[in-house]
Design an enzyme around this catalytic site. Structure first.
Site, short mmCIF file in Angstrom:
data_model
loop_
_atom_site.label_atom_id
_atom_site.label_comp_id
_atom_site.label_asym_id
_atom_site.label_seq_id
_atom_site.Cartn_x
_atom_site.Cartn_y
_atom_site.Cartn_z
N ASP A 1 5.05 0.81 11.85
CA ASP A 1 3.86 0.12 11.35
C ASP A 1 3.79 -1.34 11.78
OD1 ASP A 1 3.11 2.48 10.18
OD2 ASP A 1 3.79 1.96 8.17
N LYS B 1 0.83 -1.21 0.00
CA LYS B 1 0.00 0.00 0.00
C LYS B 1 0.86 1.25 0.00
CE LYS B 1 -1.66 1.48 4.14
NZ LYS B 1 -1.29 2.87 4.47
N ASN B 2 1.86 1.27 0.89
CA ASN B 2 2.62 2.51 1.06
C ASN B 2 3.62 2.76 -0.07
OD1 ASN B 2 1.15 2.98 3.30
ND2 ASN B 2 2.76 2.49 4.78
N CYS C 1 -4.38 12.29 13.43
CA CYS C 1 -5.24 11.11 13.41
C CYS C 1 -4.98 10.35 14.69
CB CYS C 1 -5.00 10.27 12.16
SG CYS C 1 -3.38 9.56 12.08
N ARG D 1 0.20 14.79 12.95
CA ARG D 1 0.94 14.45 11.73
C ARG D 1 1.07 15.68 10.83
NH1 ARG D 1 -1.22 8.82 9.48
NH2 ARG D 1 0.80 8.85 8.46
N PRO D 2 2.02 16.57 11.18
CA PRO D 2 2.16 17.80 10.40
C PRO D 2 2.75 17.53 9.01
CG PRO D 2 3.93 17.64 12.02
CD PRO D 2 3.03 16.45 12.24
N VAL E 1 8.75 7.41 16.31
CA VAL E 1 8.13 8.02 15.11
C VAL E 1 6.76 8.58 15.48
CG1 VAL E 1 7.43 7.63 12.72
CG2 VAL E 1 9.39 6.38 13.65
N ASP F 1 4.77 20.15 7.65
CA ASP F 1 5.67 21.30 7.51
C ASP F 1 6.91 20.99 6.67
OD1 ASP F 1 6.10 19.61 9.85
OD2 ASP F 1 7.78 20.91 10.32
N LEU F 2 7.41 19.75 6.76
CA LEU F 2 8.62 19.41 6.00
C LEU F 2 8.32 19.30 4.50
CD1 LEU F 2 10.11 16.80 8.48
CD2 LEU F 2 11.00 19.09 8.03
N ARG G 1 -8.30 -0.95 5.15
CA ARG G 1 -7.54 0.12 4.48
C ARG G 1 -6.16 -0.37 4.07
NH1 ARG G 1 -7.00 5.46 7.65
NH2 ARG G 1 -5.83 5.80 5.75
N ARG H 1 -4.91 10.36 4.54
CA ARG H 1 -3.89 11.38 4.70
C ARG H 1 -2.87 11.36 3.56
NH1 ARG H 1 0.82 12.41 6.62
NH2 ARG H 1 1.04 14.32 7.82
N1 EPU Z 1 6.63 14.75 10.46
C1 EPU Z 1 6.85 16.08 10.72
N2 EPU Z 1 6.69 16.97 9.69
C2 EPU Z 1 6.35 16.58 8.44
C3 EPU Z 1 6.12 15.22 8.19
C4 EPU Z 1 6.28 14.32 9.22
O1 EPU Z 1 7.17 16.47 11.83
O2 EPU Z 1 6.22 17.44 7.56
C5 EPU Z 1 6.80 13.77 11.55
C6 EPU Z 1 5.50 12.98 11.82
O3 EPU Z 1 4.67 13.67 12.72
C7 EPU Z 1 6.03 11.70 12.37
C8 EPU Z 1 7.34 11.49 11.62
O4 EPU Z 1 7.70 12.78 11.11
O5 EPU Z 1 6.34 11.85 13.73
C9 EPU Z 1 7.26 10.52 10.45
O6 EPU Z 1 6.18 10.84 9.59
P1 EPU Z 1 6.23 10.53 8.05
O7 EPU Z 1 6.06 11.81 7.31
O8 EPU Z 1 7.42 9.71 7.72
O9 EPU Z 1 4.92 9.66 7.84
P2 EPU Z 1 4.07 9.59 6.52
O10 EPU Z 1 4.98 9.70 5.36
O11 EPU Z 1 2.92 10.51 6.60
C10 EPU Z 1 4.25 7.02 6.10
C11 EPU Z 1 3.32 5.86 6.06
C12 EPU Z 1 2.83 5.54 7.47
C13 EPU Z 1 4.05 5.24 8.33
C14 EPU Z 1 5.02 6.43 8.31
C15 EPU Z 1 6.29 6.18 9.07
C16 EPU Z 1 2.30 6.04 3.90
C17 EPU Z 1 1.08 6.27 3.10
N3 EPU Z 1 2.18 6.16 5.21
O12 EPU Z 1 3.49 8.12 6.61
O13 EPU Z 1 2.04 4.37 7.34
O14 EPU Z 1 3.65 5.00 9.66
O15 EPU Z 1 5.36 6.73 6.94
O16 EPU Z 1 6.95 5.08 8.57
O17 EPU Z 1 3.35 5.74 3.36
C18 EPU Z 1 0.40 2.82 7.95
O18 EPU Z 1 0.58 2.25 6.86
O19 EPU Z 1 -0.26 2.29 8.89
C19 EPU Z 1 0.98 4.13 8.17
C20 EPU Z 1 0.53 4.96 9.09
#
Ligand code: EPU
Length: 429
Positions: free
Chosen positions: A312, A22-23, A118, A123-124, A334, A126-127, A404, A94
């Protein structure tokens, strides 16, 4: 609304195949917005999140055709078209935010609703925004929407450090990498996520004519091109589904093989199996856990970005730990709030105490089945593992969370000998 009715206590045994990830699939689908020619993707998992991405791509003017079981799609995206990802879709998933970079790069503008937090935490994005701004985009956040606009001559390459002090961002890296493929000049992303899903995306982009180097390391370099053609790609195996099935096997003292998977991506889990006493074997594209003769030892883990222990799999590891021997601490750097499963696992007789971003688990010789409520995708998987290991009947409610991210998990578990049935839940929730 569906629920799972599980008669626990069966030792799982047999062989199943891993589904597409999925991811990995979600950003690869979003990347099709960058391409001038049709894109063909295979091994797409039939999941709710993937259907949501299809709806979003169609909303954005893409034409999507698929085969009967929806595992192969052909996607064509015109250069001109809508640039808005509505809240109605973003709030459901998201990962919709992954269209931000491609829309901005190809259509010069993107308006995407700000995804809120969520149940797994704040889950910001900003980056993501910092990275796109480094490519010259003007970004405004107003009324819950992100509006990003490329400068008159289009995006230009830049240099940006993409991690926070907590670590890297997976979808943030994907978003900025995709945008940079069509920017003028070179972009350097330091602090990039190293997850296999980023490598898969980079390989797919390169097969369509992009010039991305360094994916899988903490520095990704992208030399922008003027346009991307079409291409084809096969979605890699879902490492989280694979890990979930292996942990279900280990928790039930079973003998479970998962084929068509990528063992190297689960090196950390295999190392944990080795240390705690779960026998396993591996081949080039398969993994097998085998019955243990002595209860596995409880082991501490701390979830970190790849190649660390995946967040995960945190909930599923915790479910396994509830039947291990001894005391273990599970922390999640994380998502330090990703512990909604704790209270529900305790309903199955687990002894878990949460303290801030950690939980202490005292392993029990036997859990006992009970009705439990799923709160999110991976928590649902943990409750299913708990139910399989418990004696008696467990009912896992709200399995739409599970749907999902797991394609017909109940069927795979039944193939492994589990007594699990999907039913319509008559109880009001
Ligand atoms: N974060 C920030 N700023 C940002 C983005 C992220 O501070 O702009 C923080 C988040 O709050 C978190 C950390 O950085 O603490 C990691 O977040 P990340 O951005 O890596 O998560 P994501 O890309 O939104 C993906 C997966 C998630 C998985 C995370 C971490 C997808 C669609 N989702 O989310 O998958 O937990 O990486 O590995 O790829 C799941 O499949 O159950 C799931 C939640």
């Amino acid at each position: 609304m569906d629920c799972f009715r599980i008669q626990g206590g069966e030792k799982l045994a047999g062989k199943v195949l891993a589904a597409g990830s999925k991811n990995a699939a979600l950003p690869m689908l979003a990347a099709s917005l960058l391409m001038d020619d049709p894109v063909r993707l295979t091994r797409l998992p039939a999941l709710e999140d993937i259907r949501t991405m299809r709806a979003l791509l169609s909303d954005l003017g893409a034409s999507v055709e698929s085969n009967d079981d929806a595992s192969e799609w052909q996607i064509s995206c015109p250069a001109e078209g809508p640039t808005e990802a509505p809240y109605e879709i973003v709030r459901r998933m998201r990962a919709s935010v992954a269209v931000l970079g491609p829309l901005l790069a190809r259509r010069g503008r993107a308006k995407v609703s700000l995804p809120g937090g969520c149940v797994i935490g704040v889950r910001p994005i900003d980056l993501h925004l910092k990275g796109l701004a480094a490519l010259g985009a003007k970004i405004h956040v107003k009324h819950g929407e992100v509006i990003a606009e490329a400068p008159a001559g289009g995006l230009r390459g830049g240099q940006v450090y993409l991690a926070s002090r907590w670590g890297s961002t997976v979808l943030g890296t994907a978003n900025v990498m995709m945008a940079a493929t069509l920017a003028k000049g070179r972009t350097t992303l330091d602090g990039s996520a190293q997850e296999p899903e980023i490598v898969a995306l980079a390989e797919f982009l390169n097969s369509c004519g992009a010039r991305v180097a360094g994916a899988g390391s903490t520095q990704i370099r992208i030399d922008g091109v003027t346009s991307l053609g079409g291409g084809s790609g096969r979605i890699p195996a879902d490492r989280i589904e694979t890990g979930t099935l292996l942990l279900a096997g280990a928790a039930t003292c079973g003998d479970v093989e998962v084929g068509d998977c990528q063992p190297t991506e689960l090196a950390v889990l295999l190392d944990m199996f080795q240390s705690c006493g779960v026998p396993f074997r591996q081949g080039e594209d398969w993994l097998r856990v085998m019955p243990w003769t002595k209860r596995p030892r409880a082991l501490d883990i701390c979830c970190r970005p790849y190649p660390g222990f995946p967040t995960d799999l945190q909930a599923q590891w915790m479910a396994f730990s509830t039947v291990a021997e001894g005391l273990a601490m599970v922390s999640d750097s994380v998502y330090p709030d990703r512990f909604m499963h704790v209270a529900e696992l305790n309903r199955l007789g687990a002894h878990i105490r949460r303290e801030g971003g950690s939980a202490w688990i005292l392993g029990q010789a036997q859990l006992s089945g009970a009705p439990v409520l799923a709160s999110d995708l991976r928590a649902s998987a943990a409750l299913v593992i708990g139910g399989l290991a418990a004696s008696g009947e467990t009912i896992v409610r709200r399995v739409y969370h599970l749907d999902r991210g797991y394609q017909q998990l109940e069927r795979k578990l039944s193939d492994l000998g589990a007594k699990v049935r999907r039913e319509v839940d008559e109880e009001p929730v």
